[in-house]
Design an enzyme around this catalytic site. Sequence first.
Site, mmCIF file in Angstrom:
data_model
loop_
_atom_site.group_PDB
_atom_site.id
_atom_site.type_symbol
_atom_site.label_atom_id
_atom_site.label_comp_id
_atom_site.label_asym_id
_atom_site.label_seq_id
_atom_site.Cartn_x
_atom_site.Cartn_y
_atom_site.Cartn_z
ATOM 1 C CG HIS A 142 50.241 9.462 -103.662
ATOM 2 N ND1 HIS A 142 50.676 8.605 -102.686
ATOM 3 C CD2 HIS A 142 51.261 9.581 -104.554
ATOM 4 C CE1 HIS A 142 51.926 8.230 -102.978
ATOM 5 N NE2 HIS A 142 52.291 8.800 -104.116
ATOM 6 C CD GLU A 143 50.727 10.705 -108.195
ATOM 7 O OE1 GLU A 143 51.822 11.322 -108.209
ATOM 8 O OE2 GLU A 143 50.660 9.475 -108.024
ATOM 9 C CG HIS A 146 54.606 13.290 -105.392
ATOM 10 N ND1 HIS A 146 55.775 12.971 -104.736
ATOM 11 C CD2 HIS A 146 53.953 12.121 -105.573
ATOM 12 C CE1 HIS A 146 55.831 11.665 -104.539
ATOM 13 N NE2 HIS A 146 54.735 11.121 -105.034
#
Length: 175
Positions: A142-143, A146
Amino acid sequence: MVSLPITQLGDRILRQKALEIKNIHDDRIQKLIDDLIATVAQANGVGIAAPQVAESLRLFIVASHPNPRYPNAPEMEPTAMINPKIIAHSTEVVKGWEGCLCVPGIRGLVPRYQAIEVEYMDRNGKLHKAEFTDFIARIFQHEYDHLDGIVFLDRLESTLDIMSEQEYQKQIVKN
């Protein structure tokens, strides 16, 4: 350590590819790491990436711990991951509920690799290789997204996989 304002969906920085960090020991980078750790704790998050606080740099924190947003999260000391890479992953993909500090009030059922092999530099410039599975692997992916201008909503297979935070807390967390 200062809790920073969190960038919200729609801000262009969340759609940019973040820049590699050249000097990990720079005071500004070290302060940013401390501020990210403070910000993720204040927001009851389990991870946060530099673009989420308007810094387009390849840096994120994984800070898994049980909290109101993720009551079953495993414990992991807040860890700065600088210039991270996914070097291998399982063929098995698992769908799991995710939220994002940049997309408040919404959860999505996101497919992610069940296991990943990664490398990253820590805040002291030491290279780490690690294997993460399950929830920690999900946070990392998820990170990592980003850093490439991707938000979890981009990974949904269907709009039917979206739920409000309020309904998520009622249906998923309480069960």
